[in-house]
Design an enzyme around this catalytic site. Structure first.
Site, mmCIF file in Angstrom:
data_model
loop_
_atom_site.group_PDB
_atom_site.id
_atom_site.type_symbol
_atom_site.label_atom_id
_atom_site.label_comp_id
_atom_site.label_asym_id
_atom_site.label_seq_id
_atom_site.Cartn_x
_atom_site.Cartn_y
_atom_site.Cartn_z
ATOM 1 N N HIS A 28 102.426 -30.083 63.038
ATOM 2 C CA HIS A 28 102.839 -30.393 64.404
ATOM 3 C C HIS A 28 101.734 -31.170 65.125
ATOM 4 O O HIS A 28 100.553 -30.862 65.006
ATOM 5 C CB HIS A 28 103.123 -29.111 65.183
ATOM 6 C CG HIS A 28 104.457 -28.502 64.885
ATOM 7 N ND1 HIS A 28 105.649 -29.124 65.191
ATOM 8 C CD2 HIS A 28 104.799 -27.308 64.302
ATOM 9 C CE1 HIS A 28 106.659 -28.348 64.833
ATOM 10 N NE2 HIS A 28 106.173 -27.251 64.283
ATOM 11 N N CYS A 52 104.101 -36.077 64.136
ATOM 12 C CA CYS A 52 105.042 -36.760 65.023
ATOM 13 C C CYS A 52 104.343 -37.789 65.911
ATOM 14 O O CYS A 52 103.181 -37.647 66.258
ATOM 15 C CB CYS A 52 105.782 -35.754 65.899
ATOM 16 S SG CYS A 52 106.924 -34.712 65.005
ATOM 17 N N ARG A 77 106.606 -41.444 63.186
ATOM 18 C CA ARG A 77 105.625 -40.604 62.511
ATOM 19 C C ARG A 77 104.298 -41.350 62.429
ATOM 20 O O ARG A 77 104.265 -42.572 62.311
ATOM 21 C CB ARG A 77 106.086 -40.249 61.091
ATOM 22 C CG ARG A 77 107.353 -39.416 61.033
ATOM 23 C CD ARG A 77 107.127 -37.996 61.498
ATOM 24 N NE ARG A 77 108.341 -37.180 61.381
ATOM 25 C CZ ARG A 77 109.228 -37.014 62.334
ATOM 26 N NH1 ARG A 77 109.055 -37.634 63.514
ATOM 27 N NH2 ARG A 77 110.293 -36.253 62.150
#
Length: 244
Positions: free
Chosen positions: A143, A212, A221
């Site tokens: 993340h 991300c 990405r």
């Protein structure tokens, strides 16, 4: 009219309270939960490493000659082949990652799989990509924001930065090749055995990190690629890459 105004005001206060609570949950509480979960996974790994010590998973060295001994040149027999690496189990940790660029306290467990549930506890290894240290492309996702923000500083990565992993027996040091590359979700070429657009030519021992982009979105990405630079047994202490 008074009733209408009062009702509308109460609705606004309720909605505002819900929004504030949601922001606190996203920015703070998911981070607390992720940090606790990640610490728990690392403790689990360390306890397993203490209970079940194994031989280093680095390949046997090349002796540069025949396996057979001769009377003219007596010498020790070549070292035995290393044991086959243990299979990774979905949702379970198998290594700890360190990135010195992100600070001395940055350490996160690497678990098998990239499901939403797995990524709440740490970084996730793309199932089907190479295992740690093996020929191919060892690929990991994390993340950028929420759940501990492990890759919050991803854009700071630079060529030559070290990405260090420990599987309990061996330190693996990878070196990043170039600055983060921006792509779209679903571009599976970035985790191919020889990753597309990485600049690598031919088979090798590669690492891919993905997260991300933008920071609070997921329309794209960010990717970095690295190559295996060095390995050493954990019995020899931490690698120099921690200080470089």
């Amino acid at each position: 009219m008074r009733l209408i105004v009062r009702t509308f005001s109460e609705i606004c206060i309720t909605v505002g309270t819900v929004i504030v609570l949601f922001v606190v949950y996203v920015l703070f509480w998911t981070g607390v939960k992720a940090a606790d979960a990640a610490d728990g996974e690392i403790v689990r790994l360390q306890e397993e490493w203490v209970r079940l010590p194994v031989e280093p998973s680095t390949p046997a060295p090349d002796t540069g000659g025949s396996d057979a001994e001769s009377p003219e040149s007596p010498g020790p027999a070549p070292p035995p082949a290393p044991p086959a690496p243990k299979a990774y189990t979905a949702g379970k940790p198998f290594a700890v990652m360190y990135i010195p660029r992100f600070g001395a306290g940055w350490d996160w467990p690497v678990l098998e799989g990239t499901s939403a549930r797995t990524l709440k506890k740490g970084l996730g290894h793309y199932t089907g990509t190479a295992r740690l240290g093996e020929t191919g492309n060892f690929s990991v996702a994390g993340h950028r924001r929420t759940y501990g923000d492990p890759f919050k500083d991803f854009p700071r990565l630079r060529p030559g930065d070290a990405v260090i992993l420990n599987d309990g027996t061996t330190w693996f040091t990878y070196r990043i090749k170039q600055r983060p590359y921006r792509t779209v979700p679903g571009d599976v070429a970035v985790i191919d055995p020889v990753p597309g657009r990485s600049g690598f030519d031919g088979p090798g021992r590669y690492l891919t990190l993905t997260t991300c982009e933008p920071e609070w979105g997921s329309s794209h990405r960010l990717i970095v690629w690295a190559h295996l630079d060095a390995t050493q047994p954990v019995t020899e202490g931490k690698p120099e890459a921690f200080h470089s």
